[in-house]
Each structure stands twice: as structure tokens, then as C-alpha cells.
Design an enzyme around this catalytic site. Structure first.
Site, mmCIF file in Angstrom:
data_model
loop_
_atom_site.group_PDB
_atom_site.id
_atom_site.type_symbol
_atom_site.label_atom_id
_atom_site.label_comp_id
_atom_site.label_asym_id
_atom_site.label_seq_id
_atom_site.Cartn_x
_atom_site.Cartn_y
_atom_site.Cartn_z
ATOM 1 N N TYR A 1 28.960 -9.769 83.045
ATOM 2 C CA TYR A 1 30.032 -9.237 82.194
ATOM 3 C C TYR A 1 30.188 -7.739 82.416
ATOM 4 O O TYR A 1 31.301 -7.225 82.583
ATOM 5 C CB TYR A 1 29.705 -9.534 80.733
ATOM 6 C CG TYR A 1 30.748 -9.084 79.748
ATOM 7 C CD1 TYR A 1 31.896 -9.840 79.507
ATOM 8 C CD2 TYR A 1 30.599 -7.897 79.032
ATOM 9 C CE1 TYR A 1 32.849 -9.433 78.598
ATOM 10 C CE2 TYR A 1 31.549 -7.486 78.115
ATOM 11 C CZ TYR A 1 32.679 -8.258 77.905
ATOM 12 O OH TYR A 1 33.623 -7.852 77.010
ATOM 13 N N SER B 1 35.446 -2.863 78.675
ATOM 14 C CA SER B 1 34.453 -2.935 77.609
ATOM 15 C C SER B 1 33.547 -1.721 77.658
ATOM 16 O O SER B 1 33.342 -1.117 78.716
ATOM 17 C CB SER B 1 33.607 -4.202 77.755
ATOM 18 O OG SER B 1 32.573 -4.240 76.787
#
Length: 250
Positions: A156, A142
Site C-alpha cells: 500500500y 496517503s
């Protein structure tokens, strides 16, 4: 038919980027092995691919399990004779909130689902690729934790940044064996994980130079590139498919 005769394993295949990548790989000539938690969705996708003239096998399970990682590889070998590539795409956002208030169980769930799953996948997949004389591994990372920090997303960000580090190490370990390893970094994408809050979608879209979010199929095309021989000299990369998120400040 960029993947003609190859077998590609895809996790997180029950929806979103994973499902679109499975469709695209099958349309490009690959046999596909599908993994995710939701077995009924995997069955429907496998039937759709078969009805379109493709070949698909599937098994539901938890990517945090090393036994499940091994099961998917064994399925690729038993059904299709081997494994040529894998798109390790399954992941979760986890509960959002300040790190100081985060429960350890939340931290562990995100790290195990997003990062430790990659460890289990690589351990199972690498020997199978070696048996084929090479192949391609792709991990979904990401822009969060790489080009931008977002409040409330420490677990995350850590998990996705960890995948990039693992990708780089594996690329150096495996390059001489004709195994390429890359991380794919999507921008904001219209998947189930994005929810259905239009105001949130508009906020996320504004973070991108293109001023919109991606369709899952757009990210799938980037995954196909990394899995195919079109990317034959690409390894160890953190490839952004982020709509210009990483260079947008206004």
C-alpha cells in the site's frame, strides 16, 4: 457554483470519499461521471444527484483496465461534451502482513489497483483535458508511505508513494498546457475500508492531532478545492488533509 459548466470524472465513486466528492461536485455545478466496481451503488448515486437537480452518468468497471479508463473519458465527452477534471480516487488496502511473507499476487493486486490504475487514467484523461485547453487531475494518495511507515502495509505504501512521484512528473510535463496535477493525502477516514472495530478507530484517531478520524465529506471538500479554480496556482503538490497525523508523535 465553483464548478459550473464543468465535467468531472470520479473513480471509487460508489462509497466513501468518492461518493461524497461526487455529491459535492454536482452541488457545485459540475456534470459528474462516476466510476467504480459496484454498478448498483453508482446507479443509486446518479439517481440521487439527478433528483437534486444535477447531472450524472456512470459506468461500472475495473480501474485496472485501460479500456475502462478510456470508456469513462468517452462517456464524459459523449454525454457532456468534454472533460475538465478527474478525481482518481479508487484504491484498496490489500491484505496486510510482513513483506517477506507477502504473496506476489497480493503485491500485484495492490500496485495495479492503486498505482497502475493512475497510469491508465492519466493516459486516457490527458488528451481530453488538452482538448479543453486545460483542467485538473487529482490522485488519492496517503500519508502512509509519505510521512509515516506502518508495519504490514509495504504494498500500500509503495503504491501510494508512487502516485506522488507520478503526480510530480505529470505536473512538470503538463503545466505549460494549463493542466494542474495534484495528489490528495487524507488522514484516517470513516469509510467502509476503515471497518467497524471501535477499538481500531480509537487507535487511529489517537494518531491525529485532532484526535479523531475524518468524515468523508471533509476530504471531499479538499478534493473540490484541488479540482476548482480556487487552486489555480497549485500543482505538483502532495496536499495533506490528515488532521495533523503527519506532525503527531504523542
Amino acid at each position: 457554483m465553483r464548478l459550473h459548466g464543468k465535467t468531472i470524472l470520479i473513480t471509487g465513486a460508489s462509497s466513501g470519499i468518492g461518493a461524497e466528492t461526487a455529491r459535492l461536485c454536482a452541488a457545485s455545478g459540475a456534470n459528474v461521471v462516476l466510476g467504480a466496481r459496484r454498478g448498483e451503488r453508482l446507479a443509486a448515486l446518479a439517481e440521487e444527484i439527478a433528483n437534486g437537480g444535477g447531472a450524472a452518468a456512470y459506468a461500472p468497471g475495473d480501474v485496472r483496465s485501460d479500456a475502462y479508463a478510456a470508456e469513462l473519458v468517452a462517456m464524459a465527452q459523449s454525454r457532456f461534451g468534454g472533460l475538465d477534471g478527474a478525481f482518481n480516487n479508487a484504491g484498496i488496502t490489500g491484505a496486510l502482513g510482513p513483506l517477506a511473507e507477502m504473496a506476489e499476487d497480493t503485491w500485484r493486486e495492490v500496485i495495479e489497483t492503486n498505482l497502475t490504475s493512475g497510469f491508465h487514467a492519466a493516459k486516457a484523461q490527458i488528451p481530453a483535458l488538452q482538448m479543453r485547453g486545460g483542467g485538473a487531475l487529482v490522485f488519492t494518495s496517503s500519508f502512509v508511505g509519505h510521512t509515516i511507515g506502518l508495519p504490514g502495509m509495504a504494498a500500500y505504501a509503495a503504491s501510494k508513494a508512487g502516485l506522488i512521484g507520478m503526480t510530480q512528473a505529470l505536473a512538470t510535463e503538463l503545466g505549460s498546457q494549463n493542466i494542474r496535477v495534484n495528489a490528495l493525502l487524507p488522514g484516517g477516514t470513516m469509510t467502509e475500508m476503515a471497518g467497524d472495530d471501535q477499538a481500531f478507530h480509537e487507535t487511529v484517531a489517537a494518531m491525529h492531532a485532532l484526535k479523531r478520524m475524518a468524515a468523508p465529506a471533509e476530504i471531499a471538500r479538499a478534493a473540490l478545492f484541488l479540482l476548482s479554480d480556487d487552486a489555480s496556482f497549485v500543482t505538483g503538490s502532495a496536499m495533506l488533509a490528515d488532521g495533523g497525523n503527519s506532525i503527531t508523535k504523542l
